[in-house]
Design a protein around this motif. Structure first.
Motif, short mmCIF file in Angstrom:
data_model
loop_
_atom_site.label_atom_id
_atom_site.label_comp_id
_atom_site.label_asym_id
_atom_site.label_seq_id
_atom_site.Cartn_x
_atom_site.Cartn_y
_atom_site.Cartn_z
N VAL A 12 35.48 30.99 39.67
CA VAL A 12 36.85 31.43 39.86
C VAL A 12 37.64 30.34 40.62
CG1 VAL A 12 38.30 33.26 40.87
CG2 VAL A 12 36.08 33.82 39.89
N GLN A 128 29.59 31.60 42.38
CA GLN A 128 30.17 32.85 42.83
C GLN A 128 30.60 32.73 44.29
OE1 GLN A 128 26.96 35.68 42.00
NE2 GLN A 128 28.23 36.62 40.42
N SER A 158 37.78 37.46 39.33
CA SER A 158 36.38 37.44 39.75
C SER A 158 35.55 38.44 38.96
CB SER A 158 36.29 37.75 41.25
OG SER A 158 34.95 37.65 41.70
#
Length: 214
Positions: A12, A128, A158
Motif C-alpha cells: 500500500v 504489509q 489496505s
C-alpha cells in the motif's frame, strides 16, 4: 540467489516499496524500475476528488505501466538482476476499488489485451503495514500531492491489497509484516529481511513477521 533474476515489491502507499527496491538494487547491483507516479497529471486531482478523476488516473497508470513493462521485456533478464517497486497486476487493485461499473467494463476490455505478454517476476515481496505506520511514513516523506490522502482510503486500499494477495498465486510470494521494523534506517532489519528473501528453503508462499528489537 541465482534463480531470482527479477524481483518485484508491492504494498500500500507508504509501505516502503520504492525504498526497499532501491536498497536491494544497490546491494545486488541490479537494474531498478520505479513506478513513474509523478508523471501522472491526474493523481493530485484524484486524491482531491476520487470519483471524478478515478478513470483518467487509472488509464494513465495502466498505459504508463504497460510501456514500462515492455521496456523490461526487451531487457535480457537472464543477464542481470532487475528489481521493481510494483507488479503490473496491481493495476487491478485500484481499478476495482475506484472505478464505477461502467468504467470497469471498459477497463476489463482493455486490461487482458495488455496483460498477455508482461514478464512475470521470480519473486513478489508484499509489504504489509498497519494504517498508523502507513500514515507516519506518508507524512514523513511529505509529498505534496499526497496531503489529501484520507485514513479511510488507506483502510480501503489496505483491505483491497490483502484480499488481492490472499488469492494471489501467479508467482512465488513473500509477505512481510513491516509494522515493527525499519529496514531503511536500521541495517540489522534490512539484513534480516535480505537473508529471508534469499533463503534457499523459502516456500512458494511464505510469511515473514519480524519483531521490533528492543
Amino acid at each position: 540467489m541465482s534463480e531470482l533474476r527479477y524481483i518485484a515489491i508491492e504494498g500500500v502507499i507508504g509501505a516502503g516499496k520504492s525504498s526497499l527496491a532501491q536498497l536491494l538494487a544497490d546491494k545486488l547491483k541490479a537494474s531498478l524500475i520505479l513506478e513513474e507516479f509523478e508523471e501522472n497529471p491526474f493523481l493530485q486531482k484524484f486524491y482531491d476528488d476520487r470519483k471524478r478523476y478515478a478513470f483518467q488516473t487509472q488509464m494513465f497508470f495502466l498505459i504508463n505501466r504497460y510501456k514500462q513493462q515492455q521496456q523490461l521485456k526487451q531487457q535480457d533478464l537472464f543477464a542481470s538482476i532487475t528489481v521493481s517497486d510494483y507488479i503490473f497486476d496491481k493495476d487491478k487493485i485500484f481499478a476495482y476499488l475506484n472505478l464505477s461499473k461502467e468504467e470497469l467494463k471498459l477497463y476489463e476490455a482493455i486490461f487482458p489485451l495488455l496483460e498477455r505478454d508482461i514478464p512475470k517476476p521470480d519473486l513478489v515481496i508484499f509489504l504489509q503495514a498497519s494504517i498508523d505506520r502507513l500514515i507516519f511514513n506518508i507524512k514523513k516523506r511529505g509529498r505534496s500531492f499526497e496531503k489529501n490522502l484520507t485514513r479511510q482510503y488507506l483502510v480501503e486500499l489496505s483491505e483491497a491489497y490483502n484480499n488481492f494477495f490472499f488469492k494471489y498465486s501467479n508467482t512465488p510470494l513473500l509477505i512481510v509484516n513491516t509494522s515493527d521494523i525499519d529496514f531503511v534506517n536500521n541495517e540489522n532489519d534490512f539484513n534480516e529481511l535480505y537473508s529471508h528473501i534469499f533463503r534457499e528453503d523459502r516456500g512458494f508462499i511464505e510469511y515473514f513477521n519480524p519483531k521490533l528489537r528492543g
